[in-house]
Design an enzyme around this catalytic site. Structure first.
Site, PDB file in Angstrom:
ATOM      1  CB  CYS A 135      -0.948  -0.051   1.085  1.00 47.49           C
ATOM      2  SG  CYS A 135      -1.938   1.472   1.444  1.00 47.49           S
ATOM      3  CB  CYS A 138      -0.518   2.353   3.986  1.00 52.07           C
ATOM      4  SG  CYS A 138      -1.849   1.840   3.416  1.00 52.07           S
ATOM      5  CG  ASP A 139       3.408   1.081   4.353  1.00 52.04           C
ATOM      6  OD1 ASP A 139       2.963   1.694   5.538  1.00 52.04           O
ATOM      7  OD2 ASP A 139       3.118  -0.127   4.147  1.00 52.04           O
TER       8      ASP A 139
END
Ligand code: NAP
Length: 312
Positions: A135, A138-139
Site C-alpha cells: 500500500c 499507507c507507507d
C-alpha cells in the site's frame, strides 16, 4: 426474537467489521464478531499508520486494531476466534456454520476484506512492513529520498509509482511483460515521468535484507533470457492486484467480475435483505482503513434500521 438467534453476526475484524461492531454494540444489539483467518485485517501486517485521523504521532497498525477491538468489546461485542465455514442465507434467521457450531442470526454484516496479492517469495512474510508493502498510500512517506521499486503493470502499479515519486528520489516500475496493462492515460503518465524508470520483462524472484536492517534490494530475472541481476532499493511495493475474500458467498450474493460484493448505491445493502457488506470486500477503489471504517458505520446504522423494522 428467539433467544438462540443472534441479532447480528459480523464476519471479519478489520476496521469495517470492528466499526460496525462498535456502533451496533452501542445500540444494545450485542453483535458477535467472527475474527476470521487474519484477525484485525490488513492493518495487522503494516507497521506505522500515519493517516488514520486522531493519532497525530501515528500508531502501529496492530495497536490500532487492538484499540478498535477493545472499544467494540467495551459496549458488549462478543468476539469469536473460529472461522465461518459456510453460510445459509436462503431464509431468516440466516445460519452461519463455524468449525464446531452453527449460529443463527437475523442479520449479517460481511466485512471479510480483500487480500493484497503477493509474489509468494521466501522473504515476503519477514519483510512485510520492513520495506516491503502492498500500500503506497499507507507507507510511501517512510521512504523519503530513497530508491523505491514497484511491481506490476496495471492502473494500481502506475498510480502508486506516480504517488511514490513525491517521496523517493527514484521509482523503478518492474513489469513482467513489455506492455503495461494500465489505461493509456496512466501508462503515459508513468512513461513520461522524469523520476520513473520502467524495467520491462522482469520478474522479481528474491528479496534482499532482513527484519533488522530492513529491505535492501531484490533480484530480478529477465523473463526472456533468464538472466539475473540485483537491484538495490529501500522499499518494494507489490501492486499486482487484490483478491476479495468472498469465496463463502459464491452463488449466494451478487458479485462483480472480480468477485467483489455488489452493494446498492449509497448503501451497504446486498441483494439479500438483512445482509450488508462493508469495507474492502465491496470496495476496490479506495481501500483505506478510514473508508472501511466509514462503510462499517453505514452497515451498522442500516442493520439497526433493518432489525427495528423486522421486529415490528
Ligand atoms: P490489475 O489490473 O489486475 O493489474 C495487475 C498487474 O499486476 C498486471 O500488470 C499484472 O501483469 C501484474 N501481475 C499480476 N500477477 C503478477 C505476478 N505474479 N508477477 C508479476 N506481475 C503480476 O490490478 P490493479 O492494477 O490493482 O487494478 C485492479 C482494477 O482496479 C483494474 O480494473 C483497474 O483499472 C482499477 N484501478 C483503477 C484505478 C484508477 O482508475 N485510478 C486505479 C487503480 C486500479 P500482467 O499485465 O502481465 O497481467
Amino acid at each position: 426474537m428467539s433467544s438462540d438467534v443472534r441479532n447480528i453476526i459480523i464476519l471479519g475484524s478489520g476496521p469495517a467489521g470492528l466499526t460496525a461492531a462498535l456502533y451496533t454494540a452501542r445500540a444494545n444489539l450485542s453483535p458477535l464478531v467472527a475474527k476470521g483467518p487474519q484477525p484485525g485485517g490488513q492493518l495487522m501486517i503494516t507497521t506505522d499508520v500515519e493517516n488514520y485521523p486522531g493519532f497525530s504521532g501515528g500508531i502501529l497498525g496492530p495497536d490500532l486494531m487492538k484499540e478498535m477491538q477493545a472499544q467494540a468489546e467495551r459496549f458488549g461485542t462478543e468476539v469469536l476466534t473460529g472461522l465461518a465455514t459456510s453460510v445459509d442465507l436462503s431464509t431468516r434467521p440466516f445460519k452461519i456454520s463455524f468449525d464446531d457450531k452453527v449460529v443463527k442470526t437475523n442479520s449479517l454484516i460481511i466485512s471479510t476484506g480483500a487480500t493484497a496479492r503477493t509474489l509468494g517469495l521466501e522473504k515476503d512474510k519477514e519483510l512485510m512492513g520492513f520495506g516491503l508493502s502492498t500500500c503506497a498510500t499507507c507507507d510511501g512517506a517512510f521512504f523519503q529520498d530513497e530508491e523505491i521499486v514497484v511491481i506490476g503493470g496495471g492502473d494500481s502499479a502506475c498510480e502508486e509509482a506516480v504517488h511514490l515519486t513525491k517521496f523517493g528520489k527514484k521509482v523503478t516500475l518492474v513489469h513482467r511483460r513489455d506492455e503495461l496493462r494500465a489505461s493509456k492515460i496512466m501508462a503515459d503518465r508513468v512513461k513520461n515521468h522524469p523520476k520513473i524508470e520502467i524495467l520491462w520483462n522482469k520478474n522479481l524472484v528474491d528479496l534482499l535484507g532482513d527484519k533488522k536492517s530492513g529491505l535492501t534490494g531484490g533480484v530480478l530475472e529477465d523473463s526472456k533470457t533468464g538472466e539475473r541481476e540485483e537491484i538495490s532499493c529501500a522499499a518494494v511495493f507489490y501492486a499486482i492486484g487484490h483478491t476479495p475474500n468472498t469465496k463463502l458467498f459464491e452463488g449466494l450474493l451478487d458479485m462483480d467480475d472480480d468477485g467483489y460484493l455488489i452493494t446498492q448505491p449509497d448503501s451497504t445493502k446486498t441483494n439479500i435483505e438483512g445482509v450488508f457488506a462493508c469495507g474492502d470486500v465491496q470496495d476496490h477503489v479506495f481501500r483505506q482503513a478510514i473508508t472501511a471504517a466509514g462503510t462499517g458505520c453505514m452497515a451498522a446504522l442500516e442493520t439497526e434500521r433493518f432489525l427495528a423494522e423486522f421486529e415490528e
